[in-house]
Design an enzyme around this catalytic site. Sequence first.
Site, short mmCIF file in Angstrom:
data_model
loop_
_atom_site.label_atom_id
_atom_site.label_comp_id
_atom_site.label_asym_id
_atom_site.label_seq_id
_atom_site.Cartn_x
_atom_site.Cartn_y
_atom_site.Cartn_z
N TYR A 157 0.85 -1.20 0.00
CA TYR A 157 0.00 0.00 0.00
C TYR A 157 0.88 1.24 0.00
O TYR A 157 1.77 1.38 0.83
CB TYR A 157 -0.90 -0.01 1.24
CG TYR A 157 -1.79 1.20 1.37
CD1 TYR A 157 -2.91 1.34 0.58
CD2 TYR A 157 -1.50 2.21 2.29
CE1 TYR A 157 -3.75 2.46 0.69
CE2 TYR A 157 -2.31 3.32 2.41
CZ TYR A 157 -3.43 3.44 1.61
OH TYR A 157 -4.24 4.55 1.73
N ASP A 257 9.12 2.35 0.67
CA ASP A 257 8.03 2.96 1.42
C ASP A 257 8.15 2.49 2.85
O ASP A 257 7.79 1.36 3.19
CB ASP A 257 6.69 2.54 0.80
CG ASP A 257 5.49 3.16 1.51
OD1 ASP A 257 5.60 3.50 2.71
OD2 ASP A 257 4.43 3.30 0.87
N LYS A 285 3.86 7.99 10.08
CA LYS A 285 3.51 7.25 11.30
C LYS A 285 4.47 7.51 12.45
O LYS A 285 4.41 8.54 13.10
CB LYS A 285 3.33 5.77 10.97
CG LYS A 285 2.17 5.51 9.99
CD LYS A 285 1.84 4.07 9.85
CE LYS A 285 0.78 3.81 8.79
NZ LYS A 285 -0.56 4.31 9.14
#
Length: 455
Positions: A157, A257, A285
Amino acid sequence: MSSLAETTRTRGDTFLSFDKSAELIERNAQWMAGGVNSNFRLNISPTPLVFERGEGPWLYDADGNRLIDYYLGMGPMILGHKPQALVDAVKQEVEKGFLFAGQTAIEAEAARLVCELVPSAERMRFGCSGSEVDQAAIRLARAATGREKIIKFEGHYHGWFDNVLWSTAPALNAAGPENAPVPVAGSKGQLAQTADALVVLPWNDLDLLTQRLAQGDIAGVIMEAAMCNAGAVHPAPGYLEGVREACTQYGTILIFDEVITGFRLAAGGAQERFGVTPDLSTFGKAIANGFPVAAIAGRSDLMDMFATGGVVHGGTYNAQPIAMAATAATLKSLKPSLYATIEERGGRLMTGMRDIFERAGVIAQVAGFPQVFHVALGLEAPARNYRDLARMDRAGYVALTTALLRRGVRALERGAWFLSIEHTDAVIDETLLAVEDAVRELKATGALPTGSLRK
């Protein structure tokens, strides 16, 4: 060790109730679509929850329940909820102002810390979300190579924008053959032509990737260096090293990522843990422990294209000072002792869960990393890629997370468990008691896949 009844039930032998949250979600839906502000907060069993506060490893919800939190904001809260260092830093910065459309000393300090910690970070820029910085990385790869096509992998993702929301969780009957996946859109309303510049491959298959790169038309390869969105899958031995070598050979930009893995698997992210350095990396995050901060970092010649190479990157709220204070405070807290402690406690939780499943005869895989691991019911062996994960017993796992929630333990329904430094040994013990009790109940009802994993 506190008893399960004392720590996770509200009254007598009654399990926790979430009626007030359900009422509030229904009421709030008149203003917010579905009563939430992200689709990833919808369809939670028994209901999406409404929270009043968080502290350490706990959340306190609208029904007055105290929950051990393994969502951790879907990954950011590596220091736990409301760490004092961040509270102090944010209070100090907020007194100075909110937004200046200019530069501040605190953003330079935060940037320096990123560059010192991350192996690939010769230069960096801040953003506000992982989706945004992934777009920036893809744009840089195309600008640097003059090519258009990007390779991504099934189950990985990279944000919710049209050009990358492909094959993130495809149904296997729509995904085509494993060695030649068909791109599957993740949302209605996506422009079909946005997949024209995208190549989807299975992860952990170096031969297929190398063969495709050899065609010489790939601008960038973007991947989670450890597959931690759909699961918590390790790269196969030699895979990352092979990808690095192939990208260099064929003039392709390698993008890691690290929105989930960055500052969580190690202070320098998955690239530090595995010893493989990409050309560009993206973060979010855990970089700011709950504040809306993201970053793109990488080779100076690539990153400087934002300044002198005609590549546009912008954002009104990029490097917002209060968020930068949280970033600097978080990064300063990421000491080796923090990772060693989470490794030990998270490893004990993983081992304890494996033992519980084995004793109960429940088929399950507990795999990944002590800082973020994944529980997959119904798998006889650890997953290698998305297609393995897609065969897990999702209904059984939702039943398990629902049973755990009623016992005061909140875990993501997709299988991921995140740990913070605030998850103490006592909290781990309490969690294992809840898991054992929930497994005992669900096994009796036939809700879990049973059998033996012993050979």
